[in-house]
Design a protein around this motif. Structure first.
Motif, short mmCIF file in Angstrom:
data_model
loop_
_atom_site.label_atom_id
_atom_site.label_comp_id
_atom_site.label_asym_id
_atom_site.label_seq_id
_atom_site.Cartn_x
_atom_site.Cartn_y
_atom_site.Cartn_z
N GLY A 1 7.29 9.06 -1.40
CA GLY A 1 6.18 8.61 -0.57
C GLY A 1 6.54 7.39 0.25
N GLY A 2 5.53 6.83 0.89
CA GLY A 2 5.75 5.67 1.75
C GLY A 2 5.08 4.43 1.22
N VAL A 3 5.57 3.28 1.68
CA VAL A 3 5.01 1.99 1.28
C VAL A 3 4.97 1.08 2.50
CG1 VAL A 3 5.34 -0.09 -0.12
CG2 VAL A 3 5.90 2.14 -1.08
N ILE A 4 3.83 0.44 2.69
CA ILE A 4 3.72 -0.63 3.68
C ILE A 4 3.63 -1.92 2.89
CG2 ILE A 4 2.31 -1.67 5.49
CD1 ILE A 4 1.31 1.11 6.19
N ARG A 5 4.57 -2.83 3.11
CA ARG A 5 4.58 -4.12 2.42
C ARG A 5 4.27 -5.20 3.44
NH1 ARG A 5 7.14 -8.66 0.65
NH2 ARG A 5 6.98 -9.06 -1.58
N MET A 6 3.26 -6.01 3.13
CA MET A 6 2.82 -7.08 4.02
C MET A 6 2.79 -8.37 3.23
SD MET A 6 -0.49 -4.92 5.39
CE MET A 6 -0.88 -4.30 3.76
N SER A 7 3.07 -9.49 3.87
CA SER A 7 2.95 -10.76 3.16
C SER A 7 2.48 -11.87 4.09
CB SER A 7 4.25 -11.14 2.46
OG SER A 7 5.26 -11.41 3.39
N TRP A 8 1.84 -12.84 3.48
CA TRP A 8 1.29 -13.99 4.18
C TRP A 8 1.67 -15.25 3.41
CZ3 TRP A 8 -1.19 -9.42 3.41
CH2 TRP A 8 -1.70 -8.76 4.55
N PRO A 9 1.82 -16.38 4.10
CA PRO A 9 2.08 -17.63 3.39
C PRO A 9 0.88 -18.02 2.53
CG PRO A 9 2.03 -17.98 5.79
CD PRO A 9 1.76 -16.53 5.53
N ALA A 10 1.16 -18.63 1.40
CA ALA A 10 0.09 -19.07 0.50
C ALA A 10 0.48 -20.38 -0.13
CB ALA A 10 -0.16 -18.02 -0.58
N ALA A 11 -0.52 -21.19 -0.35
CA ALA A 11 -0.32 -22.45 -1.07
C ALA A 11 -1.18 -22.38 -2.32
CB ALA A 11 -0.75 -23.62 -0.20
N PRO A 12 -0.60 -22.67 -3.47
CA PRO A 12 -1.42 -22.63 -4.68
C PRO A 12 -2.56 -23.62 -4.58
CG PRO A 12 0.76 -23.54 -5.14
CD PRO A 12 0.75 -23.11 -3.71
N PRO A 13 -3.73 -23.26 -5.12
CA PRO A 13 -4.85 -24.19 -5.07
C PRO A 13 -4.53 -25.47 -5.85
CG PRO A 13 -5.37 -22.28 -6.46
CD PRO A 13 -4.01 -22.05 -5.85
N VAL B 1 0.88 -1.17 0.00
CA VAL B 1 0.00 0.00 0.00
C VAL B 1 0.91 1.22 0.00
CG1 VAL B 1 -1.79 1.28 1.22
CG2 VAL B 1 -1.83 -1.24 1.22
N GLY B 2 0.79 2.03 -1.05
CA GLY B 2 1.67 3.18 -1.20
C GLY B 2 0.94 4.50 -1.16
N ASP B 3 1.58 5.47 -0.55
CA ASP B 3 1.07 6.84 -0.55
C ASP B 3 2.12 7.73 -1.22
OD1 ASP B 3 2.90 8.23 1.49
OD2 ASP B 3 2.14 6.54 2.68
N GLU B 4 1.78 8.97 -1.46
CA GLU B 4 2.72 9.88 -2.11
C GLU B 4 3.14 11.03 -1.20
OE1 GLU B 4 1.95 10.97 -6.12
OE2 GLU B 4 1.40 8.93 -6.68
#
Length: 142
Positions: free
Chosen positions: A126-138, A78-81
Motif C-alpha cells: 500500500g501507500g503512505v503519506i508522511r507529513m511533519s511539522w515543527p513542534a515545541a514541547p509545552p 496516513v496509510g492505505d492498502e
C-alpha cells in the motif's frame, strides 16, 4: 515520544474524526496554534485520498493514521492498502480511472502546499503519506 494510532473503515464520514484527533494530538505535541488549520486540512485531504482509493478498489481494510510526537517535530502517517498507490498509481486506464488519478494528484498537490515536509511512498502493501511539522514541547506545569 508518544504515538497515537487510529484505524477507521474507509467511509468519508470518518475523515472528520481523524482531523479532530490529529488537531488535538498536534496541539498537545506543541504545534503552533497558527498551524493547526493546516494540520487539519492536510490530514483531511490525505485521509480522503486513502478512503477514495480503498473504495475505488473495493477494499474493506481500514485506513491507518499514525500520529507521533518526536523531540522537535510532530508527524502524521496516513496509510492505505492499495498496492502501488504512491504519487501516481494509475497509468493508461479508462476515463473514470484517469479522472480519479487527476483528483489524486490534485489532493497530493494540496497537501504539499500545506506541509513543508511531506513524503509519499508506496509498495505492494500500500501507500503512505508522511507529513511533519515543527513542534515545541509545552512548558512544564508550575
Amino acid at each position: 515520544m508518544a504515538t497515537v494510532e487510529l484505524r477507521f473503515s474507509a467511509q468519508p464520514e470518518h475523515v472528520r474524526t481523524a482531523r479532530l484527533v490529529a488537531a488535538a494530538v498536534a496541539r498537545r505535541a506543541g504545534v503552533d496554534e497558527a498551524v493547526l488549520d493546516e494540520v487539519r486540512l492536510a490530514v483531511g485531504e490525505a485521509c480522503s485520498r486513502a478512503v477514495g482509493l480503498h473504495r475505488s478498489h473495493g477494499l474493506t481494510a481500514p485506513v491507518r493514521v499514525v500520529l507521533s510526537e518526536e523531540e522537535k517535530a510532530f508527524s502524521i502517517e496516513v496509510g492505505d492498502e492499495v498496492p502501488g498507490s504512491g504519487a501516481s498509481a494509475a497509468g493508461g486506464r479508462a476515463d473514470d480511472e484517469a479522472e480519479a488519478e487527476g483528483e489524486d494528484e490534485m489532493g497530493l498537490a494540496v497537501i504539499s502546499g500545506l506541509v513543508d515536509d511531506m513524503e509519499v511512498s508506496s509498495s505492494e502493501e500500500g501507500g503512505v503519506i508522511r507529513m511533519s511539522w515543527p513542534a515545541a514541547p509545552p512548558p512544564p506545569a508550575t
